[in-house]
Design a protein around this motif. Structure first.
Motif, PDB file in Angstrom:
ATOM      1  N   SER A  11       0.821  -1.215   0.000  1.00  0.00           N
ATOM      2  CA  SER A  11       0.000   0.000   0.000  1.00  0.00           C
ATOM      3  C   SER A  11       0.853   1.261   0.000  1.00  0.00           C
ATOM      4  O   SER A  11       0.347   2.353  -0.246  1.00  0.00           O
ATOM      5  N   THR A 119      -1.147   5.698   4.815  1.00  0.00           N
ATOM      6  CA  THR A 119      -1.029   4.730   3.732  1.00  0.00           C
ATOM      7  C   THR A 119      -0.550   5.472   2.498  1.00  0.00           C
ATOM      8  O   THR A 119      -0.306   6.684   2.544  1.00  0.00           O
ATOM      9  N   ASP A 120      -0.383   4.742   1.395  1.00  0.00           N
ATOM     10  CA  ASP A 120       0.001   5.337   0.124  1.00  0.00           C
ATOM     11  C   ASP A 120       1.321   6.104   0.292  1.00  0.00           C
ATOM     12  O   ASP A 120       2.199   5.663   1.045  1.00  0.00           O
TER      13      ASP A 120
END
Length: 280
Positions: A11, A119-120
């Protein structure tokens, strides 16, 4: 001093070049579409997922790597005496960090597991900084302090243009989702402490675009922006155009644009985009 190795999950949206350059180990998440399990980046590309998602009978279900895979990875990386710092997607969106914690207790290697609360690219900020320091021979304590600093100075904003997947996933009520769909409501959230908080809600994109303009004005007062990252769920044209707005004001700041992976796209739905940055 033991060598430190960095582990994360898919992620984080790292580029292949970043993974290789900074020697980062990435464990892939998985997603199940109509009873078929796909491994993120291995037998399912981001483009393929976005094509399959609207055709699925039910909302795809994401899943963390098996505990056994974590243990296997940790043990292999620690064979040379190295210690591991394992940084993962926020617990509020995935069970990955909990699987990593369980594996750390069973592994022969000394593993420190961290919830990034992001995330990301918001996760990748911590991962890359940690990996850079590990390559320079920094101690575990120094790296952990740096990760905490980056975490405390990161912002992640995400715009959802359809609330359908959030309703299906139980993150908002069906009545709210139906009303929002009828009125063409778009919502800008901020991920705070792993939780989504509403910043802007309005009909159409005008309120969102106004908020983006105000964000650019706010960032003008900051002189230490390290990176502004952008990601999207099949919304490249809009996201790339938005990035150009930021680039005109901050020409020397790195600004990667990435299509987000299946796990995040499952929550947000098609057309979503995110803006992430951190300061030093």
């Amino acid at each position: 001093m033991n060598k430190i190795k960095i582990v994360t999950d898919s992620s984080a949206e790292l580029t292949p070049e970043e993974i290789e350059e900074f020697n980062i180990t990435v464990l892939p998440l998985s997603v199940m579409i109509d009873d078929v399990v796909y491994i993120d980046g291995e037998n399912l590309s981001k483009v393929e997922f976005m094509e399959k998602m609207p055709l699925a009978k039910a909302l795809p279900k994401s899943s963390q790597p098996p505990i056994g895979k974590f243990i296997e990875t940790y043990d292999a990386l620690g064979e040379d005496g190295s210690e591991i710092i394992s940084i993962h997607i926020t617990e509020s969106l995935s069970g990955t960090v909990n699987a990593a914690r369980q594996a750390a207790q069973l592994s022969k290697t000394n593993v420190t597991v961290l919830d990034s609360l992001f995330t990301d690219r918001g996760l990748s900020f911590q991962v890359i900084e940690a990996a850079k320091m590990a390559q320079k021979g920094a101690s575990k304590e120094e790296i952990l302090a740096r990760i905490e600093h980056v975490k405390n100075n990161t912002k992640l904003y995400i715009c959802v243009v359809t609330l359908e997947n959030l309703v299906k996933g139980g993150r908002i009520g069906r009545v709210m989702g139906a009303i929002s769909s009828l009125l063409n409501v778009k919502v800008m959230f901020e991920l705070v402490g792993g939780n989504l908080e509403v910043l802007v809600r309005g009909r159409g994109m005008k309120p969102i675009n106004q908020w983006i303009t105000s964000l650019i004005e706010t960032l003008k007062s900051k002189t230490n922006i390290k990176e502004i990252g952008f990601s999207h769920a099949a919304a490249f044209e809009y996201t790339n155009g938005m990035m150009q707005q930021f680039k005109e004001v901050f020409p020397n700041v790195p600004m990667p644009v990435r299509q987000t992976g299946p796990v995040i796209a499952t929550h947000t739905g098609k057309g979503a985009f995110a803006i992430m940055y951190y300061t030093d």
